[in-house]
Design an enzyme around this catalytic site. Structure first.
Site, mmCIF file in Angstrom:
data_model
loop_
_atom_site.group_PDB
_atom_site.id
_atom_site.type_symbol
_atom_site.label_atom_id
_atom_site.label_comp_id
_atom_site.label_asym_id
_atom_site.label_seq_id
_atom_site.Cartn_x
_atom_site.Cartn_y
_atom_site.Cartn_z
ATOM 1 N N ARG A 15 0.355 3.581 -3.198
ATOM 2 C CA ARG A 15 -0.276 4.878 -2.957
ATOM 3 C C ARG A 15 0.546 5.992 -3.604
ATOM 4 O O ARG A 15 0.032 6.828 -4.357
ATOM 5 C CB ARG A 15 -0.398 5.141 -1.464
ATOM 6 N N SER A 56 0.843 -1.206 0.000
ATOM 7 C CA SER A 56 0.000 0.000 0.000
ATOM 8 C C SER A 56 0.875 1.252 0.000
ATOM 9 O O SER A 56 0.576 2.237 -0.675
ATOM 10 C CB SER A 56 -0.925 -0.007 1.217
ATOM 11 N N ASN A 101 -0.709 7.970 -7.080
ATOM 12 C CA ASN A 101 -0.953 9.410 -7.075
ATOM 13 C C ASN A 101 -0.108 10.120 -8.116
ATOM 14 O O ASN A 101 -0.598 10.966 -8.871
ATOM 15 C CB ASN A 101 -0.633 9.987 -5.696
#
Lengths: 156, 296
Positions: free
Chosen positions: B237, B233, B241
């Site tokens: 992440r 994660s 992004n």
């Protein structure tokens, strides 16, 4: 998303950079900041102390000025007194000096009076003697009557 | 930019931008994208996404790894320069900024991490600043550096991906480092047995030993997923992004002159995302490590 050896390279680079930061960046920076913190704290304490000292100095200054003023006033009054004394003293001095001069003048006058009387007497005696001499020239031997003349002149 | 490159369709333009410059080994008898057949295995730059794929695992994304290492060295150099110039006097200019960063990281670490560790704070600082720098590359207009690289190298089709954090290799490289530390701290604080117990005896727990033995596989699966999810994660992440933002920059770049206001607006918005993602990465790293560090 192809995974390849970049993964290993990146992990390795990561380890190296973290190690570098841990060894050569973080401790130095932290120490530097702590040092500055204590220095600022010290500086503030010193400033407080200085402030206090300044206040004390201001109080002391006031005291000194007060004291000085008193002292000055004392000196002035003393000087006034002394001035008065000096004036008085010189007044009395002048008076006594005048007195003395008057006495001296009187004594001089007295002395001159005596002198003059003496001279006058001597001259009168001489004159009388001259007169007597003239009168007695013929009948009196001066040598024989010299003692009487001397006696007479001393009596004059 | 699409108009200038003429023959490129917008799809090709975007794909070109999203392809890394990969250096790896192509096997013998490999037919390259221009029809040339290699007589023997050769180390070379990939000329198409397919070639990059065929190079297998032992290939390197020269562009993203290069920028990542360059920015890491830049970070180390700048911060070391400030740290070395040990002055107790008033800091100025860049030193202020460095101390701001250090103070922020130090505060966050001491708030979250209650153990005593010489590693966590420098680790967090490195992650934060390095990730910010890597994300910052996204602000540079998408064609500047690639075109510069193409001009310098003389190869108009050179792949050149500038933003390291839009490459999952980079973000996973970071999170693997964090993952290794999580395991290291878990074992250091709880011992090997304690670590294994943590993975197998929770969340289902029974006093009956036979029931417990039945629970162990379930626990292992649940806790194992929980453990693996942390680095995954973390990496996804950041990657997601930045990749999405880069894609939007690319789309905006295809608008011709209209791109200018759009690019500006998106860049301004993106300036919020850049430190936020770096901050999140740093905070989660600290949180994960402090969880690994705490004994239950």
């Amino acid at each position: 998303m192809n995974f390849n050896a970049t993964l290993i390279g990146q992990t390795f680079a990561f380890v190296v950079f973290v190690w570098f930061t841990m060894k050569f960046v973080w401790p130095l920076l932290l120490k530097q900041m702590h040092d500055r913190e204590t220095r600022i704290a010290d500086g503030l304490a010193a400033a407080d102390k200085g402030q206090k000292a300044l206040e004390e100095a201001a109080v002391r200054h006031g005291e000194l000025v007060e004291e000085g003023k008193q002292h000055a006033a004392e000196i002035i009054s003393q000087a006034q007194r002394r001035g008065d004394e000096i004036v008085d003293e010189s007044k009395s001095n002048a008076k006594s000096e005048g007195q003395r001069l008057i006495h001296a003048a009187e004594a001089e006058i007295e002395r001159e009076k005596t002198q003059a009387r003496e001279d006058l007497r001597k001259e009168v005696a001489t004159l009388a003697l001259a007169g007597v001499e003239q009168i007695l020239m013929r009948e009196i031997n001066p040598d024989a009557h010299n003692d009487i003349i001397t006696k007479l002149s001393s009596e004059l | 930019m699409a108009a200038e490159e003429g023959t490129l369709t917008s799809n090709e333009y975007i794909q070109h931008h999203l392809q890394n410059m990969v250096f790896g080994k192509l096997p013998a008898d490999y037919e390259r994208v221009d029809g040339q057949v290699l007589e023997q295995a050769a180390w070379t730059l990939a000329h198409s996404p397919q070639e990059a794929k065929d190079m297998g695992f032992w290939a390197v994304n020269v562009d993203t790894l290069g920028w990542s290492v360059f920015l890491g060295i830049f970070f180390c150099f700048m911060f070391h320069r400030v740290a070395k110039r040990a002055s107790e006097g008033a800091p100025s200019g860049f030193a202020n900024f460095v101390e701001l960063m250090v103070e922020m990281v130090d505060k966050n670490v001491s708030d979250i991490f209650h153990g005593k560790s010489l590693l966590i704070a420098p680790l967090a600082l490195t992650i934060f600043v390095w990730v910010i720098l890597m994300n910052m590359m996204d602000i540079v207009p998408v064609d500047w550096l690639p075109i510069l690289a193409q001009t310098l190298s003389g190869d108009p089709h050179l792949y050149f991906k500038v933003v390291p954090t839009t490459d999952p290799n980079i973000t996973f490289g970071l999170s693997i480092g964090v993952f290794i530390l999580i395991i290291f701290y878990s074992i250091k604080m709880k011992g090997v047995g304690g670590f294994i117990a943590e993975l197998t005896l929770h969340p289902f727990n029974s006093k009956n030993i036979f029931v417990q033995i039945i629970f162990i596989p379930f626990n292992l699966v649940l806790e194992g997923i929980g453990l693996i999810a942390k680095p995954v994660s973390l990496a996804l992440r950041l990657f997601g992004n930045l990749y999405a933002a880069e894609l939007i920059f690319l789309l905006i770049a295809m608008l011709g002159y209209y791109q200018l206001p759009f690019h500006f607006v998106w860049a301004v918005f993106h300036i919020l995302v850049i430190p936020l993602q770096a901050y999140v990465f740093m905070m989660l790293t600290i949180v994960y490590l402090s969880m690994a560090h705490d004994t239950h």
